[in-house]
Design an enzyme around this catalytic site. Sequence first.
Site, short mmCIF file in Angstrom:
data_model
loop_
_atom_site.label_atom_id
_atom_site.label_comp_id
_atom_site.label_asym_id
_atom_site.label_seq_id
_atom_site.Cartn_x
_atom_site.Cartn_y
_atom_site.Cartn_z
N GLY A 41 39.92 56.00 47.94
CA GLY A 41 40.88 56.50 47.42
C GLY A 41 41.89 57.10 48.60
O GLY A 41 41.85 56.49 49.83
N ALA A 42 42.70 58.09 48.21
CA ALA A 42 43.87 58.17 49.05
C ALA A 42 44.49 57.00 49.76
O ALA A 42 44.78 56.66 50.63
CB ALA A 42 43.51 59.05 50.10
N HIS A 47 45.00 49.49 51.78
CA HIS A 47 44.01 49.36 50.65
C HIS A 47 44.85 48.50 49.58
O HIS A 47 44.26 47.70 48.99
CB HIS A 47 43.79 50.49 49.97
CG HIS A 47 43.12 51.66 50.65
ND1 HIS A 47 43.93 53.04 51.13
CD2 HIS A 47 41.74 51.87 51.16
CE1 HIS A 47 43.04 53.90 51.78
NE2 HIS A 47 41.97 53.01 52.02
N GLN A 71 27.92 59.00 54.19
CA GLN A 71 28.57 58.36 55.23
C GLN A 71 29.24 59.44 56.30
O GLN A 71 29.86 58.96 57.31
CB GLN A 71 29.69 57.07 55.21
CG GLN A 71 30.82 57.59 54.55
CD GLN A 71 31.63 56.21 53.98
OE1 GLN A 71 31.17 55.41 53.04
NE2 GLN A 71 32.69 55.91 54.72
N GLY A 157 38.68 45.63 55.08
CA GLY A 157 39.76 45.73 56.01
C GLY A 157 39.15 45.77 57.42
O GLY A 157 38.14 46.26 57.79
N LYS A 159 40.35 47.02 59.89
CA LYS A 159 40.85 48.50 60.20
C LYS A 159 39.31 49.09 60.70
O LYS A 159 39.30 49.77 61.79
CB LYS A 159 41.46 49.32 59.15
CG LYS A 159 41.41 50.81 59.48
CD LYS A 159 42.43 51.13 60.54
CE LYS A 159 42.69 52.44 60.56
NZ LYS A 159 41.65 53.46 60.59
N GLN A 163 32.71 48.19 60.77
CA GLN A 163 31.96 48.33 59.62
C GLN A 163 32.19 46.99 58.79
O GLN A 163 31.06 46.45 58.13
CB GLN A 163 32.93 49.33 58.44
CG GLN A 163 32.60 49.00 57.17
CD GLN A 163 33.54 50.04 56.26
OE1 GLN A 163 33.27 51.48 56.35
NE2 GLN A 163 34.49 49.61 55.78
N SER A 195 46.03 54.80 57.72
CA SER A 195 44.79 55.22 57.30
C SER A 195 44.86 56.62 56.42
O SER A 195 45.88 57.38 56.54
CB SER A 195 44.19 56.07 58.68
OG SER A 195 43.20 56.85 58.47
P1 AMP Z 1 38.53 53.53 53.07
O1 AMP Z 1 39.30 54.00 51.81
O2 AMP Z 1 39.18 54.13 54.16
O3 AMP Z 1 37.13 53.57 53.17
O4 AMP Z 1 39.07 52.04 53.28
C1 AMP Z 1 38.66 51.34 52.32
C2 AMP Z 1 38.96 49.75 52.72
O5 AMP Z 1 40.27 49.76 53.08
C3 AMP Z 1 38.07 49.46 54.11
O6 AMP Z 1 37.71 48.19 53.94
C4 AMP Z 1 39.05 49.59 55.09
O7 AMP Z 1 38.82 48.71 56.33
C5 AMP Z 1 40.41 48.91 54.40
N1 AMP Z 1 41.64 49.91 55.35
C6 AMP Z 1 41.71 51.03 55.41
N2 AMP Z 1 42.96 51.07 55.98
C7 AMP Z 1 43.41 49.99 56.38
C8 AMP Z 1 44.55 49.22 56.93
N3 AMP Z 1 45.52 50.01 57.68
N4 AMP Z 1 44.82 48.12 56.95
C9 AMP Z 1 43.54 47.15 56.26
N5 AMP Z 1 42.87 47.71 55.52
C10 AMP Z 1 42.57 48.94 55.53
#
Ligand code: AMP
Length: 301
Positions: A41-42, A47, A71, A157, A159, A163, A195
């Site tokens: 989320g957020a 995303h 995690q 991602g 990013k 992972q 992020s």
């Molecule tokens: P998170 O909500 O931070 O766990 O991220 C969920 C997914 O979004 C993960 O696969 C991240 O790698 C991807 N993600 C987060 N930030 C970015 C970004 N700036 N560009 C592309 N993918 C992202």
Amino acid sequence: MARDTTGSSAPEVWTTVAQSQTRCGQLRTAGRSIGVVPTMGALHDGHLSLVRASLAQCDFSVATIFVNPTQFGPHEDLRQYPRTWDADFEQLSQLGVDAVFAPSVEEMYPEGATTVVSPPEIARPLEGKFRPGHFEGVATIVLKLLLAIPADRAFFGQKDYQQSLVVQAMVRDLNCPVQVEVLPIVREPDGLAMSSRNRYLSPTERERALALYRTLQDARKWLEQGERCGETLSRKMKATLQPAADSIDYAVVVDAQTLTTLTPLSTSTQVVALIAAHVGTTRLIDNLLISLPASPNDSET
Ligand code: AMP
């Protein structure tokens, strides 16, 4: 089937594993391909780029929103991690996502559930070293989400570079019938990688955080100039980053597949520069994939 892109039909909201598995079963029986985008989320444009890819490639797209407690380390930001359900749901509705899976912690980890996934070897260095237990939590929740949503494709991602390697290795090792897609990092116009944690940064910290991407670009420049020694590259990266960061967990250039350090004799043609650093109290990560000519002197011939 034509997709409704007007945002007028709200996504289905699933909160239980049983509900999700039943609906996915129906969709599969109807011959529809399913895409899943796991998130905490957020949501931001990073995303949303994953959601767009799923919408483009799959008949039915599910975004998951779950802040996974397992995690986070005991001293990490689980409690203050941003939870913005209304804004997230609005953005997903606008994009035309078909369903949102938003389970409770009790749903994903019912009392007595003690089975975990032992993550693959690639989880050991870097994040694995600085965040013990992190990838066990990631691998466990990703597998549980993939079992709750038996998708054809799962979108992640770059990013979270390590992972993405961990998930790919787990899917391969455990024969998960899903195609993992890894999409490029989405950045702010000034280069800062998007992020959910960027919202913790004060204006001056945000300015300092730009040093991460600048340092990654410097690493690419040094590689292009022929530098192939991992230790030298790491030392130079840290020196560039030091004035802006409050502490540096790592700043390295490693083989993109194995995450092993480069030596002057390394034959890697695909490398990745990776940084994890604290700016203020916020821990930021970023990376840059870099393709190298087979030999540093190639460009001179
Ligand atoms: P998170 O909500 O931070 O766990 O991220 C969920 C997914 O979004 C993960 O696969 C991240 O790698 C991807 N993600 C987060 N930030 C970015 C970004 N700036 N560009 C592309 N993918 C992202």
